[in-house]
Design a protein around this motif. Structure first.
Motif, mmCIF file in Angstrom:
data_model
loop_
_atom_site.group_PDB
_atom_site.id
_atom_site.type_symbol
_atom_site.label_atom_id
_atom_site.label_comp_id
_atom_site.label_asym_id
_atom_site.label_seq_id
_atom_site.Cartn_x
_atom_site.Cartn_y
_atom_site.Cartn_z
ATOM 1 N N SER A 102 0.826 -1.204 0.000
ATOM 2 C CA SER A 102 0.000 0.000 0.000
ATOM 3 C C SER A 102 0.865 1.260 0.000
ATOM 4 N N ARG A 103 0.306 2.335 -0.494
ATOM 5 C CA ARG A 103 1.019 3.616 -0.483
ATOM 6 C C ARG A 103 0.727 4.422 0.784
ATOM 7 N N ILE A 104 -0.090 3.883 1.659
ATOM 8 C CA ILE A 104 -0.431 4.601 2.883
ATOM 9 C C ILE A 104 0.819 4.771 3.744
ATOM 10 N N ASP A 105 0.946 5.920 4.347
ATOM 11 C CA ASP A 105 2.094 6.220 5.206
ATOM 12 C C ASP A 105 2.047 5.329 6.446
ATOM 13 N N TRP A 106 3.180 4.807 6.842
ATOM 14 C CA TRP A 106 3.240 3.908 8.002
ATOM 15 C C TRP A 106 2.707 4.578 9.264
ATOM 16 N N LYS A 107 2.840 5.912 9.359
ATOM 17 C CA LYS A 107 2.363 6.629 10.542
ATOM 18 C C LYS A 107 0.839 6.548 10.659
ATOM 19 N N SER A 108 0.156 6.494 9.528
ATOM 20 C CA SER A 108 -1.303 6.357 9.541
ATOM 21 C C SER A 108 -1.713 4.976 10.041
ATOM 22 N N VAL A 109 -0.951 3.969 9.654
ATOM 23 C CA VAL A 109 -1.265 2.597 10.075
ATOM 24 C C VAL A 109 -1.028 2.454 11.578
ATOM 25 N N VAL A 110 0.143 2.808 12.026
ATOM 26 C CA VAL A 110 0.475 2.706 13.445
ATOM 27 C C VAL A 110 -0.430 3.631 14.261
ATOM 28 N N GLY A 111 -0.724 4.796 13.733
ATOM 29 C CA GLY A 111 -1.600 5.740 14.418
ATOM 30 C C GLY A 111 -3.005 5.195 14.611
ATOM 31 N N ALA A 112 -3.535 4.505 13.610
ATOM 32 C CA ALA A 112 -4.880 3.923 13.730
ATOM 33 C C ALA A 112 -4.904 2.829 14.794
ATOM 34 N N VAL A 113 -3.860 2.017 14.835
ATOM 35 C CA VAL A 113 -3.785 0.956 15.848
ATOM 36 C C VAL A 113 -3.691 1.579 17.238
ATOM 37 N N ARG A 114 -2.860 2.571 17.391
ATOM 38 C CA ARG A 114 -2.712 3.223 18.698
ATOM 39 C C ARG A 114 -3.982 3.967 19.105
#
Length: 162
Positions: A102-114
């Motif tokens: 995916s092109r989604i920024d890793w910060k968005s992924v980790v941020g959603a989990v947090r």
């Protein structure tokens, strides 16, 4: 079954769960496929207390991008459960390194989990790439709920006795 012998707990798997973990569960549990309102897995007799949502890396990155609102709504619904888990079949370091398609920024992924952890009290477990590790965690949680039935009240006590 001998009198007084306990039955095997039944893990309930949602009908929409695409890559089922059934083959990775031990003989200590049974698996039944049914419709679950929230989550991918729960435990028969404890279904109003336990919600387990399972994501592989591809699902997670998709949920944290285009489907973020739906994902966060699901996390919000999980807040109604006493025990709520997000089981992620990936390593957080893998996400931070951007090791996904995916092109989604890793910060968005980790941020959603947090955000799910902080805002809704959903415990997130990164189990690595192996489905077997995710299955072991889900099974352990289910068996613990049964062992600790004095804490986690079974909605159907006859499930605990023969």
């Amino acid at each position: 079954m001998a009198r007084g012998e306990k039955t095997r707990p039944t893990i309930l798997r949602d009908t929409r769960e695409q890559l089922a973990l059934d083959q990775f569960f031990s003989p200590a549990v049974r698996v039944e496929v049914t419709t679950i309102g929230t989550g991918d897995y729960t435990l028969k007799g404890y279904s109003s207390q336990l919600a387990v949502e399972r994501k592989n890396l591809q699902d997670l990155t998709h949920c944290c991008g285009h489907d973020r609102d739906r994902f966060m709504d699901q996390m919000r619904r999980m807040a109604d459960y006493r025990v709520r888990l997000l089981v992620i079949e990936a390593d957080e370091a893998e996400v931070v390194a951007g090791a996904y398609r995916s092109r989604i920024d890793w910060k968005s992924v980790v941020g959603a989990v947090r955000a799910a952890q902080m805002d809704y009290g959903v415990a997130a477990y990164w189990t690595g790439k192996h489905q077997k590790d995710a299955a072991r965690l889900i099974e352990w949680v289910c068996l613990r709920m049964v062992r600790k039935s004095d804490i986690y009240r079974c909605e159907e006590p006859e499930l605990l006795e023969a």
